[in-house]
Design a protein around this motif. Structure first.
Motif, PDB file in Angstrom:
ATOM      1  N   GLN A 111       0.605  -1.305   0.159  1.00  0.00           N
ATOM      2  CA  GLN A 111       0.270   0.070   0.054  1.00  0.00           C
ATOM      3  C   GLN A 111       0.864   1.340   0.027  1.00  0.00           C
ATOM      4  OE1 GLN A 111      -1.939  -0.618   3.437  1.00  0.00           O
ATOM      5  NE2 GLN A 111      -3.903  -1.800   2.481  1.00  0.00           N
ATOM      6  N   LEU A 112       1.751   1.147   0.898  1.00  0.00           N
ATOM      7  CA  LEU A 112       2.675   2.456   0.997  1.00  0.00           C
ATOM      8  C   LEU A 112       3.403   2.715  -0.298  1.00  0.00           C
ATOM      9  CD1 LEU A 112       4.257   4.568   2.563  1.00  0.00           C
ATOM     10  CD2 LEU A 112       5.868   2.800   3.211  1.00  0.00           C
ATOM     11  N   ALA A 113       3.961   1.383  -1.143  1.00  0.00           N
ATOM     12  CA  ALA A 113       4.684   1.648  -2.331  1.00  0.00           C
ATOM     13  C   ALA A 113       3.893   2.155  -3.333  1.00  0.00           C
ATOM     14  CB  ALA A 113       5.150   0.249  -2.991  1.00  0.00           C
ATOM     15  N   GLN A 114       2.478   1.666  -3.577  1.00  0.00           N
ATOM     16  CA  GLN A 114       1.516   2.387  -4.451  1.00  0.00           C
ATOM     17  C   GLN A 114       1.452   3.880  -4.095  1.00  0.00           C
ATOM     18  OE1 GLN A 114      -2.023   0.835  -5.194  1.00  0.00           O
ATOM     19  NE2 GLN A 114      -1.363  -1.293  -5.780  1.00  0.00           N
ATOM     20  N   ALA A 115       1.604   4.259  -2.743  1.00  0.00           N
ATOM     21  CA  ALA A 115       1.330   5.643  -2.515  1.00  0.00           C
ATOM     22  C   ALA A 115       2.581   6.463  -2.861  1.00  0.00           C
ATOM     23  CB  ALA A 115       1.068   5.705  -1.188  1.00  0.00           C
ATOM     24  N   LEU A 116       3.728   5.994  -2.496  1.00  0.00           N
ATOM     25  CA  LEU A 116       5.008   6.542  -3.043  1.00  0.00           C
ATOM     26  C   LEU A 116       5.000   6.839  -4.583  1.00  0.00           C
ATOM     27  CD1 LEU A 116       7.438   4.474  -0.667  1.00  0.00           C
ATOM     28  CD2 LEU A 116       7.051   6.863  -0.685  1.00  0.00           C
ATOM     29  N   GLU A 117       4.381   5.918  -5.178  1.00  0.00           N
ATOM     30  CA  GLU A 117       4.792   5.906  -6.669  1.00  0.00           C
ATOM     31  C   GLU A 117       3.408   7.029  -7.024  1.00  0.00           C
ATOM     32  OE1 GLU A 117       4.149   3.266 -10.727  1.00  0.00           O
ATOM     33  OE2 GLU A 117       3.879   2.236  -8.827  1.00  0.00           O
TER      34      GLU A 117
ATOM     35  N   GLN B 216     -10.068 -11.936   3.451  1.00  0.00           N
ATOM     36  CA  GLN B 216      -9.845 -10.671   3.378  1.00  0.00           C
ATOM     37  C   GLN B 216      -8.465 -10.068   2.768  1.00  0.00           C
ATOM     38  OE1 GLN B 216      -9.902  -8.546   7.082  1.00  0.00           O
ATOM     39  NE2 GLN B 216      -9.739  -6.463   6.077  1.00  0.00           N
ATOM     40  N   MET B 217      -7.297 -10.906   3.352  1.00  0.00           N
ATOM     41  CA  MET B 217      -5.959 -10.373   3.062  1.00  0.00           C
ATOM     42  C   MET B 217      -5.618 -11.015   1.631  1.00  0.00           C
ATOM     43  SD  MET B 217      -3.936 -11.156   6.675  1.00  0.00           S
ATOM     44  CE  MET B 217      -4.522 -12.953   6.925  1.00  0.00           C
ATOM     45  N   THR B 218      -6.191 -12.243   1.148  1.00  0.00           N
ATOM     46  CA  THR B 218      -6.203 -12.757   0.032  1.00  0.00           C
ATOM     47  C   THR B 218      -6.584 -11.828  -1.075  1.00  0.00           C
ATOM     48  OG1 THR B 218      -6.039 -14.970   0.543  1.00  0.00           O
ATOM     49  CG2 THR B 218      -6.740 -14.461  -1.815  1.00  0.00           C
ATOM     50  N   ALA B 219      -7.655 -11.022  -0.806  1.00  0.00           N
ATOM     51  CA  ALA B 219      -8.382  -9.984  -1.846  1.00  0.00           C
ATOM     52  C   ALA B 219      -7.516  -8.694  -1.840  1.00  0.00           C
ATOM     53  CB  ALA B 219      -9.553  -9.758  -1.317  1.00  0.00           C
ATOM     54  N   LEU B 220      -7.055  -8.332  -0.599  1.00  0.00           N
ATOM     55  CA  LEU B 220      -6.397  -7.391  -0.697  1.00  0.00           C
ATOM     56  C   LEU B 220      -4.997  -7.454  -1.250  1.00  0.00           C
ATOM     57  CD1 LEU B 220      -6.539  -5.976   3.167  1.00  0.00           C
ATOM     58  CD2 LEU B 220      -6.963  -4.650   1.243  1.00  0.00           C
ATOM     59  N   GLY B 221      -4.319  -8.508  -0.965  1.00  0.00           N
ATOM     60  CA  GLY B 221      -2.960  -9.104  -1.750  1.00  0.00           C
ATOM     61  C   GLY B 221      -3.102  -8.936  -3.166  1.00  0.00           C
ATOM     62  N   LYS B 222      -4.448  -9.568  -3.866  1.00  0.00           N
ATOM     63  CA  LYS B 222      -4.627  -9.526  -5.147  1.00  0.00           C
ATOM     64  C   LYS B 222      -4.748  -7.990  -5.764  1.00  0.00           C
ATOM     65  CE  LYS B 222      -7.463 -11.637  -8.553  1.00  0.00           C
ATOM     66  NZ  LYS B 222      -8.843 -12.791  -8.878  1.00  0.00           N
ATOM     67  N   TYR B 223      -5.076  -7.478  -5.171  1.00  0.00           N
ATOM     68  CA  TYR B 223      -5.444  -5.792  -5.549  1.00  0.00           C
ATOM     69  C   TYR B 223      -3.970  -5.116  -5.485  1.00  0.00           C
ATOM     70  CZ  TYR B 223      -6.511  -1.013  -5.298  1.00  0.00           C
ATOM     71  OH  TYR B 223      -6.538   0.593  -5.454  1.00  0.00           O
ATOM     72  N   LEU B 224      -3.091  -5.592  -4.540  1.00  0.00           N
ATOM     73  CA  LEU B 224      -1.733  -4.961  -4.725  1.00  0.00           C
ATOM     74  C   LEU B 224      -0.824  -5.696  -5.488  1.00  0.00           C
ATOM     75  CD1 LEU B 224      -2.000  -4.320  -0.892  1.00  0.00           C
ATOM     76  CD2 LEU B 224      -2.051  -2.535  -2.592  1.00  0.00           C
ATOM     77  N   GLY B 225      -1.229  -6.805  -6.036  1.00  0.00           N
ATOM     78  CA  GLY B 225      -0.160  -7.550  -6.758  1.00  0.00           C
ATOM     79  C   GLY B 225       0.564  -8.562  -6.078  1.00  0.00           C
TER      80      GLY B 225
END
Length: 217
Positions: A27-33, A80-89
């Motif tokens: 999540q942080l990496a996406q925000a940084l980008e 929940q974590m699997t879905a979040l992970g998928k969204y984040l790659g």
């Protein structure tokens, strides 16, 4: 400070057994980008289960004993974590037999990887090894394999783990962050002074980065 000559320092205290640590980092990496924030990340050790025996423990059993969660609650959390992970790659490879492991050796391996300029890459590789591929991170031969697969000298990695040459250094770093009040992970310290705990989400991290940048311009 966040200017052209001084990137934002980000200290991340985490454990490779912590699913929210990889979620929070992604999540942080996406925000940084998204914000284009110049930055440098420093990873630091934290053991969720420092007394975990060498053979580890079944994850469902461990979560039940530590947090009192039922199997149904754990399965819901995994979904929940699997879905979040998928969204984040990031792929979570949960399954029967998933285990928690003692991570003191992984932190020693990461400490050595830092001397080789490969700590960030090794951190990501260990997250993938544990959560995606369900490899046994309590086995120093497996850890050495992962090091070799990621551009490091396998024999040297094995020697580092075999003689425990960085054990004292890792203990001292862990103790430092404990003294700073870090009791859970992920814990992210921006610019050496702003502590944010837990996986905050892309939007929240984006807002934090924008606020820091605005405050320092």
């Amino acid at each position: 400070m966040t200017n052209e000559t001084s990137p934002l320092r980000i200290d991340i205290i985490s454990d490779v057994m912590c699913p929210w640590c990889i979620i929070g980092y992604r999540q942080l990496a996406q925000a940084l980008e998204a914000t284009g924030t110049p930055h440098e990340i420093q990873w630091h050790p934290f053991e969720l289960n420092p007394t975990m025996p060498p053979e580890g423990q079944d994850t469902f059993e461990h979560i039940s004993e530590k947090y009192g969660s039922t199997r149904a609650q754990s399965e819901q959390s995994r979904t929940q974590m699997t879905a979040l992970g998928k969204y984040l790659g990031f792929e979570f490879g949960w399954g029967e037999g998933s285990r928690m492991h003692n991570t003191f050796n992984t932190h020693q391996l990461l400490h050595w990887a830092e001397t080789q300029g490969r700590k960030h890459e090794m951190k990501q590789a260990l997250f993938t090894a544990h959560f995606t591929n369900r490899r046994d991170l309590s086995d120093i031969n497996v850890l050495a394999d992962i090091a070799g697969e990621n551009g490091l000298d396998r024999a040297e990695a094995l020697a580092v783990l075999d003689d425990q040459r960085f054990a004292k250094d890792v203990r001292e770093i862990e103790a430092f962050w404990t003294k700073q009040g870090i009791q859970g992970v992920p814990a992210v310290v921006f610019d050496r002074q702003h502590l944010v705990t837990g996986a905050q989400g892309v939007d929240n991290y984006t807002n934090i980065l924008k606020q820091l940048t605005k405050a320092e311009t």
